[in-house]
Structure formats: C-alpha cells, structure tokens
Scaffold this motif. Structure first.
Motif, mmCIF file in Angstrom:
data_model
loop_
_atom_site.group_PDB
_atom_site.id
_atom_site.type_symbol
_atom_site.label_atom_id
_atom_site.label_comp_id
_atom_site.label_asym_id
_atom_site.label_seq_id
_atom_site.Cartn_x
_atom_site.Cartn_y
_atom_site.Cartn_z
ATOM 1 N N UNK A 96 0.816 -1.220 0.000
ATOM 2 C CA UNK A 96 0.000 0.000 0.000
ATOM 3 C C UNK A 96 0.849 1.271 0.000
ATOM 4 N N UNK A 97 2.171 1.111 -0.015
ATOM 5 C CA UNK A 97 3.065 2.273 0.017
ATOM 6 C C UNK A 97 3.622 2.527 -1.381
ATOM 7 N N UNK A 98 3.435 3.744 -1.876
ATOM 8 C CA UNK A 98 3.968 4.134 -3.186
ATOM 9 C C UNK A 98 5.394 4.636 -2.976
ATOM 10 N N UNK A 99 6.362 3.845 -3.372
ATOM 11 C CA UNK A 99 7.754 4.193 -3.118
ATOM 12 C C UNK A 99 8.150 5.513 -3.781
ATOM 13 N N UNK A 100 7.729 5.718 -5.002
ATOM 14 C CA UNK A 100 8.112 6.947 -5.712
ATOM 15 C C UNK A 100 7.547 8.176 -5.011
ATOM 16 N N UNK A 101 6.308 8.086 -4.557
ATOM 17 C CA UNK A 101 5.689 9.210 -3.852
ATOM 18 C C UNK A 101 6.448 9.516 -2.571
ATOM 19 N N UNK A 132 12.360 14.087 -0.560
ATOM 20 C CA UNK A 132 13.262 15.063 -1.179
ATOM 21 C C UNK A 132 12.776 16.489 -0.941
ATOM 22 N N UNK A 133 11.467 16.708 -1.067
ATOM 23 C CA UNK A 133 10.906 18.033 -0.828
ATOM 24 C C UNK A 133 11.078 18.441 0.632
ATOM 25 N N UNK A 134 10.793 17.503 1.524
ATOM 26 C CA UNK A 134 10.921 17.797 2.961
ATOM 27 C C UNK A 134 12.377 18.087 3.323
ATOM 28 N N UNK A 135 13.306 17.368 2.693
ATOM 29 C CA UNK A 135 14.726 17.584 2.980
ATOM 30 C C UNK A 135 15.177 18.966 2.523
ATOM 31 N N UNK A 161 11.100 13.427 7.977
ATOM 32 C CA UNK A 161 12.063 12.708 7.138
ATOM 33 C C UNK A 161 12.348 11.323 7.719
ATOM 34 N N UNK A 162 12.410 11.219 9.045
ATOM 35 C CA UNK A 162 12.620 9.918 9.683
ATOM 36 C C UNK A 162 11.467 8.973 9.374
ATOM 37 N N UNK A 163 10.260 9.523 9.335
ATOM 38 C CA UNK A 163 9.080 8.717 9.003
ATOM 39 C C UNK A 163 9.170 8.207 7.562
ATOM 40 N N UNK A 164 9.606 9.078 6.657
ATOM 41 C CA UNK A 164 9.774 8.648 5.269
ATOM 42 C C UNK A 164 10.837 7.550 5.179
ATOM 43 N N UNK A 165 11.931 7.703 5.925
ATOM 44 C CA UNK A 165 13.004 6.696 5.921
ATOM 45 C C UNK A 165 12.490 5.342 6.412
ATOM 46 N N UNK A 166 11.657 5.369 7.437
ATOM 47 C CA UNK A 166 11.110 4.122 7.965
ATOM 48 C C UNK A 166 10.236 3.413 6.938
ATOM 49 N N UNK A 167 9.447 4.187 6.199
ATOM 50 C CA UNK A 167 8.596 3.594 5.180
ATOM 51 C C UNK A 167 9.428 3.004 4.037
#
Length: 231
Positions: free
Chosen positions: A79-84, A90-93, A128-134
């Motif tokens: 259910x996770x879109x990797x590209x998104x 990248x935007x958050x960084x 960003x940490x949340x994105x890394x975990x996903x």
C-alpha cells in the motif's frame, strides 16, 4: 530385584528441540518414543518430558507469529507508493535544509525569539525519519519470499499439531494409569493420530512403572508381629 527405570529417548529429543526456535527451512518430525529399562522413574522425570513438549509447542507458536508478522509486513508495503515517498522526502529535505540555514544565520537573541522555527526544524526532521522508515519497510518486504514463508509456516503448524497430539497422548496415558483405567487399545484410539497412539502406549508403561515405584511396600508377617508387640 533390579529396579526398572524408564529412560525416554524420543520425547527427550523433542524437549531438546525446544531449546531453539523452529528453523524456517527445516522442521524436524518428532520420533516415536522409545524406552529403555534401567531404574525407577521419578515424578520429576515425567514432568521433564511433559514440560519439554509444552515448551516445544510454545516456541513453535512464537515462530508462527514471526512468520505472520513477515507476511503482514509484505501486505502493508504493497500500500506504500515508493516513488511518492521518495519525492516527498526530497521536498521535505530541501525545506528542512532552508530552515536550518536560516536558523544558523540567526543570532542567539533572534533564535530565542524564533522558537517556532526551531520547532518546525524538529518536525521536519521527524517527517524525514518517518519517510526513511517507510522506505526501509519497502526494502525489507522485497527481501521476504512469501512462498517460502508460507511453506515454512505450514510446516511449523504441522509440527505443532503433531507435538500437541503427542502431548495429549502422554497426558491421557498418565490420567488412565493413575485412575486405574486399563490401557486403551489402538482400536479404542482409532480417532487419534499415530503419534498420539505411539506416545499413549509408551507413556502408559512409564506412568504404570512410576506409580508402582511410589506404592507402599507390603509389610511382611514377621514385621506385622513386631509392630503389634511394639504397641
């Protein structure tokens, strides 16, 4: 007369298997019990066999929980879109970098007045940490072979079921022997598994031998006479 000790081979092997979780690729079938007469069995010895089987079952269940978690991780990753996630990260960084640069250029007095900016930086780091975990979740799911896990889970469940049947047979034999019920025949146990029947018959002998060893010894006639004289 030499004492007869029932030394268990098959079920003790099962107890030893309980010392480690069931391997994902190999699930060993418990051997049929075998006894060798040596000395009188003790209650602690009988309990050791039972505890070994119970421990094997509990560790097997824990292994299945691990398999279920891996399968759940795979489903969740779908259910996770990797590209998104990568684009959002990248935007958050970039935003975080801009806020950090602005914060670093402030004087100590300005930083004290701009507490909201410091909080925004912390929130950006957490995002960003949340994105890394996903992304880690997606990567881990790719390394999971669903077919292998499903097969191993089925093997583990069969192993647990077989061990449970042996434990049931072991307990039933002890109850029958202790209550004076004659040993059941294979025909009477026709609805049970072969493992249950094998363990039942051997465990009945074990229980009978153990009960005999605990029974009070008969008093000889001369001893009875001496007891009466002592009264």
């Amino acid at each position: 007369m030499k004492k007869s000790r029932i030394k268990y081979v098959g079920l003790v092997a099962a107890a030893l298997l309980a010392a480690a979780p069931i391997a994902a690729s190999v699930v060993t079938t418990i051997a049929a019990p075998v006894y060798a007469a040596e000395e009188t069995p003790t209650a602690a010895y009988v309990d050791q066999i039972r505890v070994g089987l119970e421990t094997t079952i509990e560790q097997g269940k824990a292994q299945i929980q691990e398999y279920d978690q891996k399968l759940a991780d795979v489903e969740a990753a779908k259910d996770i879109d990797q590209q998104t996630i990568e684009d959002s990260k990248a935007q958050a960084a970039q935003i975080l970098e801009d806020m950090q640069d602005a914060y670093n250029q402030m004087s100590a007095e300005e930083k004290a007045k701009n507490n909201d900016l410091a909080k925004s930086i912390q929130q950006g780091q957490a995002q960003i940490e949340e994105y890394n975990q996903k992304l880690d979740q997606i990567a881990a799911a790719k390394d999971i072979n669903v077919s292998d896990i499903t097969s191993s889970k089925a093997q583990a469940q069969a192993y647990i079921d077989e061990t449970q049947a042996k434990l049931d047979g072991f307990n039933a034999a002890g109850i029958d022997a202790s209550t004076g019920v004659p040993e059941k025949t294979d025909a009477e146990l026709a609805d049970k598994t072969q493992g249950y029947r094998d363990v039942y018959h051997e465990a009945y002998q074990l229980a009978t031998s153990s009960l005999k060893s605990m029974a009070p010894k008969p008093v000889r006639p001369l001893a009875r006479k001496m007891l009466r004289m002592a009264r």
